[in-house]
Design an enzyme around this catalytic site. Structure first.
Site, short mmCIF file in Angstrom:
data_model
loop_
_atom_site.label_atom_id
_atom_site.label_comp_id
_atom_site.label_asym_id
_atom_site.label_seq_id
_atom_site.Cartn_x
_atom_site.Cartn_y
_atom_site.Cartn_z
N ARG A 81 35.20 24.57 37.53
CA ARG A 81 33.89 25.20 37.64
C ARG A 81 32.81 24.40 36.93
NH1 ARG A 81 35.90 30.69 38.65
NH2 ARG A 81 34.20 32.13 39.06
N ARG A 134 35.80 46.16 39.00
CA ARG A 134 35.67 45.06 38.04
C ARG A 134 34.33 45.14 37.32
NH1 ARG A 134 37.27 39.22 40.46
NH2 ARG A 134 35.47 38.63 39.21
N ARG A 139 32.96 45.24 46.98
CA ARG A 139 34.22 45.04 46.27
C ARG A 139 34.27 45.92 45.01
NH1 ARG A 139 35.76 39.04 44.29
NH2 ARG A 139 34.39 39.43 42.54
N ARG A 160 26.72 35.66 36.98
CA ARG A 160 27.76 34.80 37.57
C ARG A 160 27.16 33.87 38.63
NH1 ARG A 160 31.22 39.38 39.29
NH2 ARG A 160 32.44 37.93 40.51
N LYS A 163 37.57 33.18 48.23
CA LYS A 163 38.58 32.22 47.78
C LYS A 163 39.94 32.89 47.60
CE LYS A 163 36.22 30.96 44.09
NZ LYS A 163 34.92 31.66 44.11
P1 ADP Z 1 34.55 35.15 40.95
O1 ADP Z 1 34.87 33.89 41.69
O2 ADP Z 1 34.48 36.35 41.83
O3 ADP Z 1 33.36 35.02 40.04
P2 ADP Z 1 36.87 34.75 39.24
O4 ADP Z 1 37.97 35.71 39.24
O5 ADP Z 1 37.12 33.40 39.82
O6 ADP Z 1 35.69 35.51 39.96
O7 ADP Z 1 36.33 34.52 37.75
C1 ADP Z 1 36.00 35.62 36.92
C2 ADP Z 1 35.46 35.12 35.57
O8 ADP Z 1 36.48 34.35 34.87
C3 ADP Z 1 34.27 34.17 35.62
O9 ADP Z 1 33.04 34.87 35.75
C4 ADP Z 1 34.40 33.46 34.27
O10 ADP Z 1 33.99 34.29 33.21
C5 ADP Z 1 35.90 33.29 34.13
N1 ADP Z 1 36.38 32.00 34.72
C6 ADP Z 1 37.21 31.87 35.79
N2 ADP Z 1 37.46 30.58 36.06
C7 ADP Z 1 36.77 29.87 35.14
C8 ADP Z 1 36.60 28.47 34.89
N3 ADP Z 1 37.20 27.55 35.67
N4 ADP Z 1 35.81 28.09 33.86
C9 ADP Z 1 35.20 29.00 33.08
N5 ADP Z 1 35.31 30.33 33.26
C10 ADP Z 1 36.08 30.77 34.28
#
Ligand code: ADP
Length: 189
Positions: free
Chosen positions: A89, A134, A128, A145, A14
């Site tokens: 999400r 990370r 990654r 996740r 994404k």
């Molecule tokens: P990825 O898509 O690789 O899991 P992101 O950078 O999108 O990573 O998200 C990292 C973390 O941030 C998630 O695991 C969660 O803890 C938090 N997060 C991000 N977006 C949301 C959301 N819309 N609702 C709840 N938590 C979120």
């Protein structure tokens, strides 16, 4: 306005596709994951509240996430549109986003679903982590996740499907080829 949701599991690409899309369509990119990480590295009040949640690979509560997202949209009154990456999400987030946009006489125009299977995700994120370091990319946090994705986030798809807004794009293959397919999906909205 052109408002898009980029949807897909962790590691679906994404962020990579968003970077290319903002250039082509001149949209504002809002990644809730990036925003949370920024708050954490700046040690803000919000950052302190969510730090452990991110480290554990869990979803941040909806109210916190929605408030932060809306604030970010408000900061960009001149935007031609937005790419929402990693948001919504949960179905509650999707409903809140619809209500919020409706209040501005706007809407989500389309949802692009980047389709990537679990084996590929695990492989990509392991790669990654070697670069990003990370903390939430390590193996057991990643499983959390993926778990959050399949228990909560996946339900966002039928929500948008019911509105006829979802286009599925194969997320495996050459980055530019995927980008072309994403653009075709957007251009036919
Ligand atoms: P990825 O898509 O690789 O899991 P992101 O950078 O999108 O990573 O998200 C990292 C973390 O941030 C998630 O695991 C969660 O803890 C938090 N997060 C991000 N977006 C949301 C959301 N819309 N609702 C709840 N938590 C979120």
């Amino acid at each position: 306005m052109l408002n898009l949701v980029l949807f897909g599991p962790p590691g679906a690409g994404k962020g990579t596709q968003s970077a290319k899309l903002i250039e082509k369509y001149q949209l504002v990119h809002i990644s809730t994951g990036d925003l949370f990480r920024m708050h954490i590295s700046n040690d803000t009040e919000l950052g302190k509240r969510v730090k452990q949640i991110l480290a554990d690979g869990l979803l941040v509560p909806d109210s916190i996430t929605i408030d932060m997202l809306e604030e970010e949209v408000q900061k960009n009154p001149q935007a031609k549109g937005f790419i929402f990456d990693g948001f919504p999400r949960t179905v509650a987030q999707a409903e809140a986003l619809d209500a919020f946009l409706e209040g501005k006489s706007e809407k989500i125009n389309g949802v692009v679903q980047l389709d990537v299977n679990q084996d590929e995700i695990k492989h990509r994120i392991a790669e990654r982590q070697k670069i990003s370091g990370r903390a939430d990319d390590d193996a057991d946090k990643l499983l959390k996740r993926i778990d959050e994705y399949f228990s909560k986030t996946i339900h966002v798809l039928p929500y948008y499907e019911a509105q006829g807004k979802v286009t599925k794009v194969n997320g495996i293959g050459d980055i530019d080829e995927i980008f072309n397919n994403v653009c075709t999906a957007i251009d036919s909205l």
